[in-house]
Motif scaffolding. Structure first.
Motif, mmCIF file in Angstrom:
data_model
loop_
_atom_site.group_PDB
_atom_site.id
_atom_site.type_symbol
_atom_site.label_atom_id
_atom_site.label_comp_id
_atom_site.label_asym_id
_atom_site.label_seq_id
_atom_site.Cartn_x
_atom_site.Cartn_y
_atom_site.Cartn_z
ATOM 1 N N ASP A 1 0.851 -1.194 0.000
ATOM 2 C CA ASP A 1 0.000 0.000 0.000
ATOM 3 C C ASP A 1 0.885 1.243 0.000
ATOM 4 O OD1 ASP A 1 -2.289 1.549 0.130
ATOM 5 O OD2 ASP A 1 -3.000 0.721 2.026
ATOM 6 N N GLY A 2 0.291 2.395 0.255
ATOM 7 C CA GLY A 2 1.039 3.638 0.329
ATOM 8 C C GLY A 2 0.378 4.615 1.273
ATOM 9 N N ALA A 3 1.173 5.504 1.868
ATOM 10 C CA ALA A 3 0.638 6.520 2.769
ATOM 11 C C ALA A 3 -0.088 7.592 1.965
ATOM 12 C CB ALA A 3 1.772 7.142 3.583
ATOM 13 N N GLN A 4 -1.238 8.035 2.469
ATOM 14 C CA GLN A 4 -2.106 8.932 1.715
ATOM 15 C C GLN A 4 -2.554 10.117 2.565
ATOM 16 O OE1 GLN A 4 -3.363 8.730 -1.628
ATOM 17 N NE2 GLN A 4 -3.940 10.815 -1.045
ATOM 18 N N VAL A 5 -2.503 11.305 1.988
ATOM 19 C CA VAL A 5 -3.049 12.496 2.631
ATOM 20 C C VAL A 5 -4.531 12.608 2.268
ATOM 21 C CG1 VAL A 5 -2.927 15.011 2.820
ATOM 22 C CG2 VAL A 5 -0.819 13.668 2.532
ATOM 23 N N VAL A 6 -5.361 12.881 3.271
ATOM 24 C CA VAL A 6 -6.805 13.056 3.071
ATOM 25 C C VAL A 6 -7.211 14.408 3.646
ATOM 26 C CG1 VAL A 6 -9.107 12.105 3.476
ATOM 27 C CG2 VAL A 6 -7.138 10.569 3.272
ATOM 28 N N VAL A 7 -8.042 15.131 2.919
ATOM 29 C CA VAL A 7 -8.476 16.467 3.336
ATOM 30 C C VAL A 7 -9.997 16.572 3.261
ATOM 31 C CG1 VAL A 7 -6.326 17.528 2.545
ATOM 32 C CG2 VAL A 7 -8.288 17.401 0.984
ATOM 33 N N ARG A 8 -10.513 17.657 3.808
ATOM 34 C CA ARG A 8 -11.933 17.962 3.617
ATOM 35 C C ARG A 8 -12.168 18.236 2.139
ATOM 36 N NH1 ARG A 8 -16.502 19.908 6.275
ATOM 37 N NH2 ARG A 8 -17.755 21.319 5.004
ATOM 38 N N ASP A 9 -13.210 17.661 1.592
ATOM 39 C CA ASP A 9 -13.528 17.856 0.182
ATOM 40 C C ASP A 9 -13.689 19.346 -0.120
ATOM 41 O OD1 ASP A 9 -14.083 17.131 -2.413
ATOM 42 O OD2 ASP A 9 -16.225 16.827 -2.047
ATOM 43 N N GLY A 10 -12.992 19.809 -1.134
ATOM 44 C CA GLY A 10 -13.030 21.218 -1.490
ATOM 45 C C GLY A 10 -11.836 22.007 -0.986
ATOM 46 N N ASN A 11 -11.000 21.383 -0.141
ATOM 47 C CA ASN A 11 -9.800 22.049 0.354
ATOM 48 C C ASN A 11 -8.686 21.924 -0.694
ATOM 49 O OD1 ASN A 11 -7.594 23.072 1.696
ATOM 50 N ND2 ASN A 11 -7.656 21.610 3.394
ATOM 51 N N ASP A 12 -8.675 22.829 -1.637
ATOM 52 C CA ASP A 12 -7.714 22.764 -2.742
ATOM 53 C C ASP A 12 -6.339 23.318 -2.371
ATOM 54 O OD1 ASP A 12 -9.716 21.720 -4.359
ATOM 55 O OD2 ASP A 12 -10.403 23.709 -4.986
ATOM 56 N N SER A 13 -6.194 23.803 -1.139
ATOM 57 C CA SER A 13 -4.895 24.339 -0.737
ATOM 58 C C SER A 13 -3.891 23.241 -0.402
ATOM 59 C CB SER A 13 -5.065 25.260 0.478
ATOM 60 O OG SER A 13 -5.532 24.535 1.604
ATOM 61 N N ILE A 14 -4.382 22.005 -0.243
ATOM 62 C CA ILE A 14 -3.502 20.865 0.017
ATOM 63 C C ILE A 14 -3.651 19.890 -1.136
ATOM 64 C CG2 ILE A 14 -2.938 18.952 1.557
ATOM 65 C CD1 ILE A 14 -4.028 20.581 3.867
ATOM 66 N N GLY A 15 -2.598 19.794 -1.953
ATOM 67 C CA GLY A 15 -2.638 18.900 -3.105
ATOM 68 C C GLY A 15 -1.790 17.665 -2.945
ATOM 69 N N GLY A 16 -1.198 17.486 -1.763
ATOM 70 C CA GLY A 16 -0.348 16.334 -1.505
ATOM 71 C C GLY A 16 0.521 16.589 -0.295
ATOM 72 N N VAL A 17 1.437 15.672 -0.049
ATOM 73 C CA VAL A 17 2.247 15.732 1.167
ATOM 74 C C VAL A 17 3.114 16.981 1.231
ATOM 75 C CG1 VAL A 17 4.166 14.383 0.192
ATOM 76 C CG2 VAL A 17 3.760 14.366 2.668
ATOM 77 N N GLU A 18 3.514 17.506 0.069
ATOM 78 C CA GLU A 18 4.385 18.686 0.056
ATOM 79 C C GLU A 18 3.665 19.938 0.569
ATOM 80 O OE1 GLU A 18 2.114 18.345 -3.673
ATOM 81 O OE2 GLU A 18 3.435 16.966 -2.586
ATOM 82 N N ASP A 19 2.334 19.897 0.638
ATOM 83 C CA ASP A 19 1.563 21.055 1.095
ATOM 84 C C ASP A 19 1.205 20.983 2.575
ATOM 85 O OD1 ASP A 19 1.499 22.227 -1.459
ATOM 86 O OD2 ASP A 19 -0.218 20.992 -2.047
ATOM 87 N N LEU A 20 1.791 20.035 3.305
ATOM 88 C CA LEU A 20 1.474 19.900 4.724
ATOM 89 C C LEU A 20 2.287 20.843 5.604
ATOM 90 C CD1 LEU A 20 1.058 16.032 5.123
ATOM 91 C CD2 LEU A 20 -0.704 17.768 4.726
ATOM 92 N N LYS A 21 3.242 21.531 5.024
ATOM 93 C CA LYS A 21 4.024 22.493 5.799
ATOM 94 C C LYS A 21 3.106 23.580 6.366
ATOM 95 C CE LYS A 21 6.870 23.006 2.294
ATOM 96 N NZ LYS A 21 7.974 23.488 1.426
ATOM 97 N N GLY A 22 3.238 23.823 7.656
ATOM 98 C CA GLY A 22 2.411 24.829 8.308
ATOM 99 C C GLY A 22 1.007 24.362 8.628
ATOM 100 N N ARG A 23 0.755 23.049 8.489
ATOM 101 C CA ARG A 23 -0.599 22.516 8.692
ATOM 102 C C ARG A 23 -0.663 21.650 9.943
ATOM 103 N NH1 ARG A 23 -3.751 25.000 4.582
ATOM 104 N NH2 ARG A 23 -2.435 25.139 2.720
ATOM 105 N N THR A 24 -1.887 21.455 10.418
ATOM 106 C CA THR A 24 -2.149 20.501 11.496
ATOM 107 C C THR A 24 -2.634 19.205 10.868
ATOM 108 O OG1 THR A 24 -2.758 22.282 13.016
ATOM 109 C CG2 THR A 24 -3.475 20.059 13.584
ATOM 110 N N VAL A 25 -1.912 18.122 11.134
ATOM 111 C CA VAL A 25 -2.175 16.851 10.465
ATOM 112 C C VAL A 25 -2.407 15.760 11.510
ATOM 113 C CG1 VAL A 25 -1.297 15.152 8.821
ATOM 114 C CG2 VAL A 25 -0.696 17.574 8.558
ATOM 115 N N ALA A 26 -3.480 15.003 11.345
ATOM 116 C CA ALA A 26 -3.842 13.947 12.290
ATOM 117 C C ALA A 26 -3.351 12.590 11.803
ATOM 118 C CB ALA A 26 -5.359 13.911 12.479
#
Length: 247
Positions: A105-130
């Protein structure tokens, strides 16, 4: 005839009585791998372990507990192995004797639908991630070159709900579970980008003579179940595709 039947019955009972029990720990809360529906424990992991038991001549006994307690229960000898998508990591390999991988398998980033500011793992900088408490995804995030810019929150539950409600910016889970969760849940969630790390999931055993012997017995059964297509059939039942092969 009666003596023959009695002898056959005695032989059957003797075999059943001598069957070794494999105690398998799982959370029962990780759809569709292991979950409870109408008071019945079920899922991909349950089917795999039952097939392993049948092939290896083992009686399978399931023990459910919080995910974060599974490794401790294995260490303490309360269970023999964990079937809950346990990813092979160098740290875990140093502690446990692993079976061969049976999920790729692979690790996957999941966001609220419509949150286009996060397009992948590289956009997690400055974010709160669970991430789920006790999973390897916290370590995967900590291994990123910009890990100090990510606020990681560990959860026992409600990881998807809090993302959908905007309490955290994203969560990280394996891609297979994420896709199934989105398909089955009414929560407004979406996959963000491609998987960012390949993961191989296997069954850990205590690194003792007894633990390695159990591992070898289970490993032989997994090889047979892969070769005869049983694992692929179980995977197709739950996911509509084969996640048990690296190819």
């Amino acid at each position: 005839m009666n003596r023959i039947l009695a002898a056959a019955l005695a032989a059957t009972l003797g075999t059943a009585a001598s069957a070794e029990t494999l105690t398998v720990g799982m959370s029962g809360g990780y759809f569709p791998f292991t979950f409870v529906k109408q008071d019945v424990l079920q899922g991909f992991e349950v089917d795999v372990m039952n097939a392993v038991g049948e092939e290896a001549g083992l009686d399978i006994e399931f023990e459910t507990m919080s995910f974060s307690g599974l490794i401790g229960a294995l260490d303490a000898g309360r269970i023999d192995t964990v079937a809950n998508q346990i990813t092979i990591t160098p740290e875990r390999e140093a502690r446990f004797a692993f079976s061969q991988p049976y999920v790729f398998d692979g690790a996957q980033v999941v966001v609220r639908d419509g949150n286009d500011s996060i397009g992948g793992v590289e956009d997690l900088k400055g974010r709160t991630v669970a991430v789920n408490l006790g999973s390897n995804f916290e370590q995967l995030l900590n291994d990123l070159p910009y890990a100090d810019e990510i606020d990681i929150k560990t959860y026992e539950s409600n990881i998807a709900q809090d993302t959908a409600l905007g309490r955290v910016d994203a969560f990280v889970m394996d891609r297979v579970s994420s896709a199934q969760l989105i398909a089955e849940s009414p929560l407004p969630l979406a996959l963000a980008g491609a998987p960012f790390s390949e993961i191989r999931n296997a069954l850990p055993f205590r690194d003792t003579d007894e633990g390695r012997a159990l591992r070898d017995k289970v490993d032989a059964a997994l090889t047979t179940l892969k070769d005869d297509g049983t694992l692929a059939e179980i995977s197709d039942k739950w996911f509509g595709t084969d996640i048990t092969s690296a190819e």
